[in-house]
Design a protein around this motif. Structure first.
Motif, mmCIF file in Angstrom:
data_model
loop_
_atom_site.group_PDB
_atom_site.id
_atom_site.type_symbol
_atom_site.label_atom_id
_atom_site.label_comp_id
_atom_site.label_asym_id
_atom_site.label_seq_id
_atom_site.Cartn_x
_atom_site.Cartn_y
_atom_site.Cartn_z
ATOM 1 N N SER A 107 0.833 -1.195 0.000
ATOM 2 C CA SER A 107 0.000 0.000 0.000
ATOM 3 C C SER A 107 0.872 1.251 0.000
ATOM 4 C CB SER A 107 -0.911 0.009 1.225
ATOM 5 O OG SER A 107 -0.141 0.075 2.409
ATOM 6 N N LYS A 108 0.257 2.359 -0.387
ATOM 7 C CA LYS A 108 0.980 3.625 -0.477
ATOM 8 C C LYS A 108 1.464 4.089 0.892
ATOM 9 C CE LYS A 108 0.460 8.367 -2.172
ATOM 10 N NZ LYS A 108 -0.467 9.350 -2.791
ATOM 11 N N LEU B 17 4.672 2.284 1.645
ATOM 12 C CA LEU B 17 5.773 2.727 0.790
ATOM 13 C C LEU B 17 6.293 4.094 1.214
ATOM 14 C CD1 LEU B 17 4.586 1.633 -2.767
ATOM 15 C CD2 LEU B 17 6.492 0.696 -1.461
ATOM 16 N N GLU B 18 5.395 4.957 1.670
ATOM 17 C CA GLU B 18 5.840 6.280 2.105
ATOM 18 C C GLU B 18 6.680 6.212 3.373
ATOM 19 O OE1 GLU B 18 2.306 8.573 2.472
ATOM 20 O OE2 GLU B 18 2.127 8.982 0.328
ATOM 21 N N LYS C 174 10.389 3.123 1.428
ATOM 22 C CA LYS C 174 10.214 2.472 0.125
ATOM 23 C C LYS C 174 11.230 1.364 -0.101
ATOM 24 C CE LYS C 174 9.822 3.504 -4.805
ATOM 25 N NZ LYS C 174 9.841 4.557 -5.840
ATOM 26 N N SER D 213 -4.858 4.659 4.015
ATOM 27 C CA SER D 213 -4.087 5.812 3.571
ATOM 28 C C SER D 213 -3.417 6.469 4.763
ATOM 29 C CB SER D 213 -5.002 6.821 2.869
ATOM 30 O OG SER D 213 -5.963 7.298 3.796
ATOM 31 N N GLU D 214 -2.533 7.391 4.455
ATOM 32 C CA GLU D 214 -1.843 8.120 5.516
ATOM 33 C C GLU D 214 -2.831 8.972 6.306
ATOM 34 O OE1 GLU D 214 1.514 9.240 7.709
ATOM 35 O OE2 GLU D 214 1.161 7.657 6.245
#
Length: 519
Positions: free
Chosen positions: A34-35, A38-39, A42, A299-300
């Motif tokens: 998920s994003k 990765l943030e 990475k 999400s963040e």
């Protein structure tokens, strides 16, 4: 959006609706990162040297290892020819066997794959040969007494004339420890996987035996590799055969955390659902809709919202239903505050590190028993991918690695907390940067559900009772800090006493002076 074909998309959508909806034969087991993960970091999730499977295939920085995959294919063909005494064996026979499971391979990936047909079959077959050759040749340096596999597996040690023994990846005397270390890390990254049954099929062809015997041999090979060569965050190792056999990361998770048993874990139905402010949530008990069934969509923004919700326990409604009361009780347990390691140390709590498993963590009689956590330079990749597997896979109801890291993060919190954990032997290894340790442990807070780990839950409740008596802990902390600053250094005590005496005499002198002037 410049390459977006509207007509093709519309035709595909209409085609899909016209077809009869078929139930999924099996849920996916290989998930994309998920994003939000990765943030965070990475490099811990993206392969650096070798791509395995279709998710990262074709990336420019990973193409250099493709020629070594061809070497692995040739070596595997020689192995099968040698084992079956059939010099006419061709690799196309392996492809034919893989082709019969093509649809099953595609279903293993949660987002599907852009590669189909023969390209996908050759890709996963080459990757499987590379993994088998890398593991078997990497274990050639392990003493035979330490290897619990079959004798015929260790008797084959690069005896063929081709490739040469000085092969940079598979040779006995290859002098590339850095490259091998990166390959080991790449092979356990979450979306850099292929289904384990591909490796089992190739081993079955090599052994000319039943799939069960090939499965047992592969399980021994992987467990030996993880036990002797790979980094493990805990000292114990799961000796039993893993129940989950989806891919290599699954086996690695089992080797690190062992099997889940009914005696040491709670029922999976007690998993907490957080009632976050989302229109997709229905009901007062926070029942989730389908958009939150896959944690990949976290999400963040959602993570920050959950952290804000954790900082303040929710108010409970009067006269609610039994389900609401139960959900409220679970949320209260989740928002329990516990003292940090510094506060516990100053409060007289003893730390023991004789727990073998996460399920052995307990707090009894002002003694906190923990599992030592081994951290080094490569730990970040292994721990992050273990947590990502638990977060993304619905098979992991008992998120023990996530629960342990959450618990450790609450205890450490600051650099001083990490230093206390090092002094007590809870955190070991050569990862000396305290900020990196807390940053690594904080990744466990990306999950929106409470891991159902009974031992950690009970320990948190007991430590929370210590938090209620925080005034005494605060007084002991102040006294401990004062004693460490002054009591342990006699010259500071004498200097402080002298300065106080001079200050008192000066005050008396000023008082007498003003009294004399007034008279």
């Amino acid at each position: 959006m410049s390459n977006f074909d509207e007509k093709q998309w519309l035709d595909d959508a209409k085609d899909y609706i016209r077809h009869k909806i078929k139930p999924y034969e099996a849920p996916p087991c290989i998930f994309s990162i998920s994003k939000a993960l990765l943030e965070e970091c990475k490099d811990a999730y993206v392969p650096q040297i070798v791509s395995i499977g279709p998710c990262h295939f074709g990336k420019e920085h990973l193409t250099g290892m493709e020629r070594f995959k061809s070497d692995a294919v040739r070596r595997e063909v020689l192995r099968i020819q040698f084992a079956t005494d059939n010099s006419d064996f061709k690799f196309e026979q392996v492809i034919e066997r893989i082709k019969s499971r093509g649809e099953e391979i595609k279903r293993c990936y949660d987002k599907g794959t852009q590669f189909n047909g023969e390209v996908l079959h050759w890709m996963v077959a080459r990757d499987a040969c590379f993994i088998l050759e890398f593991f078997r040749n990497h274990l050639s340096g392990v003493q035979e007494d330490d290897y619990d596999g079959d004798d015929d597996d260790m008797s084959f040690k690069n005896d063929f004339e081709f490739p040469p023994k000085l092969h940079p990846i598979f040779g006995k005397k290859s002098e590339n420890p850095g490259v091998k270390s990166e390959i080991k890390k790449d092979l356990i990254k979450l979306d850099n996987q292929i289904p384990l049954f591909v490796l089992e099929d190739i081993l079955a062809m090599e052994m000319s035996d039943s799939p069960d015997r090939a499965n047992a041999k592969l399980d021994k090979l992987l467990r030996t590799m993880f036990d002797k060569i790979y980094h493990r965050p805990f000292e114990f190792c799961g000796k039993t055969k893993s129940e989950r056999r989806n891919h290599i990361l699954d086996i690695y998770h089992h080797s690190c955390l062992g099997a889940v048993t009914a005696e040491n874990e709670e029922e999976t139905g007690n998993e907490l659902k957080l009632n976050v402010c989302c229109p997709c949530f229905t009901g007062s008990n926070g029942v989730q809709c389908s958009c939150f069934e896959r944690p990949l969509q976290q999400s963040e923004k959602l993570r920050k919202h959950i952290e804000r919700k954790r900082s303040k326990p929710p108010s409970t409604a009067v006269g609610g239903s039994c389900e609401n009361v139960k959900a409220s009780k679970q949320r209260k347990e989740w928002w329990l505050k516990i003292p940090s390691a510094v506060e516990l140390k100053n409060g007289g709590v003893k730390f023991l590190t004789n727990a073998r498993e996460v399920t052995d963590i307990r707090y009894e009689g002002k003694t906190l028993t923990l599992v030592p956590l081994k951290l080094d330079v490569d730990s970040e990749v292994y721990i992050r991918n273990l947590i990502a597997l638990e977060i993304c896979s619905p098979d992991y109801k008992h998120k023990r690695m996530t629960a342990y890291c959450q618990f450790m993060y609450e205890l450490c919190r600051t650099d001083k907390g990490v230093d206390v954990m090092r002094q007590k032997g809870v955190i070991i290894g050569n990862l000396w940067y305290s900020k990196r340790v807390t940053q690594l442990l904080s990744v466990s807070n990306l999950t929106i559900s409470q891991p159902a780990c009974k031992s950690i839950k009970e320990t948190r409740e007991k430590l929370s009772n210590c938090y209620k008596t925080r005034r005494s802990i605060l007084l002991r902390s102040l006294w401990t800090e004062f004693w460490n600053a002054y009591g342990s250094k006699p010259w500071l005590v004498v200097g402080g006493f002298g300065a106080t005496l001079v200050l008192c005499l000066t005050a008396i002198q000023v008082f007498c002076l003003f009294k004399h002037c007034g008279a």
